[in-house]
Write a protein that holds these residues in place. Sequence first.
Motif, mmCIF file in Angstrom:
data_model
loop_
_atom_site.group_PDB
_atom_site.id
_atom_site.type_symbol
_atom_site.label_atom_id
_atom_site.label_comp_id
_atom_site.label_asym_id
_atom_site.label_seq_id
_atom_site.Cartn_x
_atom_site.Cartn_y
_atom_site.Cartn_z
ATOM 1 N N ARG A 68 0.235 5.477 0.601
ATOM 2 C CA ARG A 68 -0.713 6.576 0.852
ATOM 3 C C ARG A 68 0.016 7.741 1.498
ATOM 4 N NH1 ARG A 68 -1.944 2.445 4.504
ATOM 5 N NH2 ARG A 68 -1.866 3.015 6.724
ATOM 6 N N SER A 69 -0.542 8.925 1.290
ATOM 7 C CA SER A 69 0.061 10.124 1.869
ATOM 8 C C SER A 69 -0.623 10.469 3.184
ATOM 9 C CB SER A 69 -0.060 11.296 0.892
ATOM 10 O OG SER A 69 -1.426 11.556 0.601
ATOM 11 N N TRP A 74 4.850 10.185 3.238
ATOM 12 C CA TRP A 74 4.383 8.990 2.533
ATOM 13 C C TRP A 74 4.454 7.780 3.454
ATOM 14 C CZ3 TRP A 74 2.019 9.526 -1.965
ATOM 15 C CH2 TRP A 74 2.313 10.646 -2.757
ATOM 16 N N ASP A 98 0.853 -1.196 0.000
ATOM 17 C CA ASP A 98 0.000 0.000 0.000
ATOM 18 C C ASP A 98 0.882 1.237 0.000
ATOM 19 O OD1 ASP A 98 -2.352 1.494 0.031
ATOM 20 O OD2 ASP A 98 -2.437 1.557 2.226
#
Length: 547
Positions: free
Chosen positions: A215-216, A222, A213
Motif C-alpha cells: 500500500r502507498s 510504499w 500487503d
Amino acid sequence: MPLETPVRIVRELAGRGYNAEQEAVTLIAGAENPARALERVVESVDDDALRITVADVRAALGGARPDADPTDAAPTADDSGVSPDPSVSSGKSGQNRQAADGRPDSEVPDEMEDSTAPEVESAPTSTRATDDASPTGDAASRRDPALRSLAVSGDITGQSTGTGAYEDFVKVFRDRYEKLSKQLRGRVNHRPAEAIQSMSGGNDAAMIGLVNDIRSTKSGHWLVELEDTTGTFPCLVMKDREFASLVDELLLDECIAVEGTLSDDAGIMFVDAMYFPDVPRTYSPNTADRHVQAALISDVHVGSQEFEADAWGRFADWLHTEAAERVEYLLIAGDMVEGVGVYPDQDEELDIVDIYEQYEQFSEHLKDVPGDMEILMIPGNHDAVRLAEPQPGFDERLRDIMSAHDARITGNPSLVTVEGVNIQMYHGVSLDEVIAELPEEKASYDDPHKAMYQLLKKRHVAPQFGGKTRLAPEEKDYLVMEEVPDVFHTGHVHKLGWGKYHNVLAVNSGCWQAQTDFQKSVNIDPDVGYAPILDLDTLDMTVRKFS
C-alpha cells in the motif's frame, strides 16, 4: 504391444538389433497387420544385416498383404495394405508456404527485439532460409530415435493430495517460502520476523518473506508487509530511492528479500535494497550434444469454428519435408481442444459440441504429424481437466483417445528435459494476471514474453493467490521454478513473442485458432499458425508461419 505406430516399430526393431530407413518403417506401419509384416521382414533379411531398407521391406512383403494367404490374387496398389506414397500426408496440398524468421519483415514489431529493455537480450533467430517448398520426401529418413532422451519432473499427475482444508494452504505456502528463500539466503543476512521485532531501533536488518500487503502512504512512499513462518514485518520503500520502481513489479504472495535499517522505535524497516529469487546473470544454459530441433506450439483449439485446419495441415506437411528432418520433438503447451462451457455463449462458436469428439478430431490431426516424432503435451484451461493449477495430465479415457504416436502426456506445469535442455512447460493462465497487475511497459499482451520475464524473475509460474488464476493447495508448491530452465515455453494468450532474459529463452508460441467473436469482444487479435522451431544444440530459434 501393438505395432500400429512407427515409433513402436522402430523400438521393436532396435530391440532386435536393427536400424531402419524411415520409409521402410512407414511401409511396415502401413501394412494391414504391422506386427506380421515386421516378422516377415526380419525373417527375410540376411543374418548379418544391421539396417532394414525399403528394398528389404518390399522384397519381404512382395507387394501382398503380409497377413494374406499366399494363394490370394496379387492386390492392386489401392488395396495392398501399403501406402502408395508414404512420404506425403494424404489430403494436403504441396503449395508454397509463407515463411519468416519470427514474422514477415512487415509484421514484426520493433519492440519485440527488446533492444532497450534493461537486463534482457534480444532472442536470437536463425538467418537460415526458411523455404517451405512442397514435400519431396519424408524428412524422418535421417531421424534416429535411439539418440533421443526426454524426461519429465514436477508433474502433479497422480500426486494430488489437496482437499481444500486450511492445513493444505499452510503446507503449500510453507513449501513455497522454503524453496524460494533458499534462492535468496546467499544475498542477505536474513533474520526471521520474530527476531527483527525484538531488535533495537537503528540496527541494520534483512528479511526474506512472502509479500502479504502493498500500500502507498500519504506521502507517496510504499509500505510492503512481508511474512515468514514466524510472523509479519512492515518495510518502507521511499519513493525517491532508485529501486522504488521495483515495487511496481510486486505481486502478492511472491517471495522477496529486503535489507535496510530499523526505525528509531524499531517498528518499521527503511529499505535500502530489494532482491528477487531471479535467474543469475551468469546463468549458462544447457544445450544438446547433436543438431536436433523441437517445434514449440500451443493452443490448437480443435472443435472451434475458427480452428485453422489448413494451417495445421501445412505445418504437418512441412514436418515431412527435408527442411524439417532435424525436428524430432513436438512440445504442445496446452489447449488441444476448444472445450465446452469455458466462456459465455461458447456453444455458438463450436464446430464440434461434444468434448470427446473434439479430442477424437484432435487425435486425427495429430496423426498428420510424422509418426516417429516424440510428442509431449500438457493441458490448458480449455482442456477437460481441473482448472485449478497445478493441473494433472489427461485422464485415461482422454489418453486412450489421444493415443496417436504414443504422445507423452504430463501435467501443467512440468519441467521437460529434452536431450539435456531443460524446458519449463506452462500453459500460461497466470499471464493474464501479470499483465493486468503490472505496468504496460513491464507486461502486455502484445509482448507476452515480457510477462514471462516477470515469472522468471519471481521463479514462480503463478505467484499471486486468490486472483484470476485458480490455484490448488497441495503438500508442496509445484508452481515454483526451483531449477532455472534453459527455455520457458507458454501459450494461452494467443500471441507470438520471444526473447532472452538472463540467457533463458522465453517463448509464447501463438495459436492455431482465428479470432473468435469472444476474442473480438475483449480486443484479442491472435497470432495464428506460427511454429517456433528451436535448435536444441544452440538454442537459436526460427519461427515459421503456416497461416
